[in-house]
Design an enzyme around this catalytic site. Sequence first.
Site, PDB file in Angstrom:
ATOM      1  CE1 TYR A 114      -4.037   1.739   0.181  1.00  0.00           C
ATOM      2  CE2 TYR A 114      -3.508   2.359   2.438  1.00  0.00           C
ATOM      3  CZ  TYR A 114      -4.323   2.471   1.328  1.00  0.00           C
ATOM      4  OH  TYR A 114      -5.407   3.289   1.367  1.00  0.00           O
ATOM      5  CE  LYS A 169     -21.015 -20.597 -17.926  1.00  0.00           C
ATOM      6  NZ  LYS A 169     -20.940 -21.528 -19.020  1.00  0.00           N
ATOM      7  CG  ASP A 212     -25.786 -17.562 -19.628  1.00  0.00           C
ATOM      8  OD1 ASP A 212     -25.414 -18.212 -20.621  1.00  0.00           O
ATOM      9  OD2 ASP A 212     -25.887 -18.064 -18.501  1.00  0.00           O
ATOM     10  CB  ALA A 272     -26.136 -16.560 -28.338  1.00  0.00           C
ATOM     11  CB  ALA A 273     -25.704 -21.641 -28.547  1.00  0.00           C
TER      12      ALA A 273
END
Length: 477
Positions: A114, A169, A212, A272-273
């Site tokens: 710091y 994830k 997503d 999307a997929a």
Amino acid sequence: MAKSLGSSTNIIIRLEIDKNVCTFAQIAAAIGESGGDIVAIDVIRGTPVSTVRDITVNVYDGSVGDRVVKRLKQLQGVKVVNVSDQTFLLHLGGKIEMQPKVPIRNRDDLSRVYTPGVARVCMAIHEDPSSAFTLTIKRDTVAVVSDGTAVLGLGDIGPMAAMPVMEGKAMLFKQLANVDAFPICLDTQDTDEIVRTIQAIAPAFGGINLEDISAPRCFEIEQRLKENLDIPVFHDDQHGTAVVLLAGLLNALKIVGKRLEDCKIVLCGIGAAGMACTDILLAAGANNIIGVDRHGALVRGVQYENEAWNGYAAKTNPNGEQGGIQDVIQGADVFIGVSGPGVLKREHVETMNEDPIIFAMANPMPEIDPDEIEDIARIIATGRSDYPNQINNVLCFPGLFRGLLDCRASKVTYNMKLAAAQAIAEVVSEEELNEMYIIPSVFNPLVVTKVRDAVVNAAYEDGVARRRDYRENTGKL
Ligand SMILES: NC(=O)c1ccc[n+]([C@@H]2O[C@H](COP(=O)([O-])OP(=O)(O)OC[C@H]3O[C@@H](n4cnc5c(N)ncnc54)[C@H](O)[C@@H]3O)[C@@H](O)[C@H]2O)c1
Ligand SMILES: O=C(O)C[C@H](O)C(=O)O
Ligand SMILES: [Mg+2]
């Protein structure tokens, strides 16, 4: 594969019992009659007239659990305070935490991590921004960003409800590839605002994993970020899924002895997929892909409101086949589902070509329960971890980002995706390959290493790696 989509689990039911009204024997009988098995009983607190107990009950699946709880609620003198299961308990307080790498034991340590010591490091980065890759968490860190609009197949459930997936994830990134990932769920669905926000947080990260975000906004968001950021941006549901799908399909076709070029492929769910899976299959040589969404097969010449579908129709369905899934599935060699549960029926599979390959990849519930077709489908894969052949983007994103970070890539290239697919496919040797094993397990350590190496090599070949080429010196690849 004789296994229902439900699976035996323990639920913990907290009961407040009025001892003068209901006995424990009555409670035990109610649970048993509803199909539950009592595994453990913990007394939480008690008085002469009442008691609070946690009853752990083993149930075959969620519906049995619901039945047990419903029955207990009907008992006089019993109040169901709370119901949880091991999955919920595992989520208490979230699934990840921040850990310092070095302890701050004394003033000397404090003055280094710091102020004042840290100031010199700040100025070093100010003078040479690329040193952020060595002097900050940027080296090993990605942001996992969602707006909560296409969470698994659950749809638009909002940013707060998306967090458990993004935390999951992040766990996978860390455990599998030692990548630190921050789950970030944005409370906006506005494309401009999402792009602006991600651009503003980007300096801390070595990569952005979009997750997503529903189609078609996800295409523009990814494209604009790719143009404006100098770190890789990767929409996992598009490209991660496509990479793993290609890996699985290449191996499945070896088993049935068919060529991708000759296959009729029906792909359901042009979001999307679905878009990205189609693109990678076309790049790999497929000639006859028919895209199906809620209104049926996409056919060229029709003007769709969704602009992305016009481009899609132009490059697919060469024979202009029309109708619903029941029409176009006839004679198909491969079905790929990235849509939602229950879309595919047994009678559809019955009309497919010999040795049908079914990739029902919707999460958490696939397009068809594998049990329904195990006797007529030659190869079945789902996105779930509780069946053989898990076609899930988790096989791609950890190794891919490890590779991108290791060579400080500025972007993801198409070569990287094709190389990653090949690498995943090759983890399964010719001897090991069979109907129940077309794709390696997520726990196979070779997956991350091979994907990472393939990505690093492709990054240098494509000229997008910013780290001096270290491969010869380390002999790592
Ligand atoms: N296994 C994996 O690795 C993996 C990866 C990504 C997505 N998925 C799954 O794929 C599905 C789609 O994800 P996405 O990110 O592309 O979402 P998305 O919202 O971008 O696209 C979904 C598309 O499917 C269509 N669709 C939904 N229900 C349908 C039905 N009954 N019939 C025909 N079309 C239907 C929608 O209209 C939409 O075009 C989800 O279930 C998701 O969990 C799986
Ligand atoms: O999250 C997963 O398990 C895979 C994929 O990203 C999905 O959205 O379904
Ligand atoms: Mg996803």
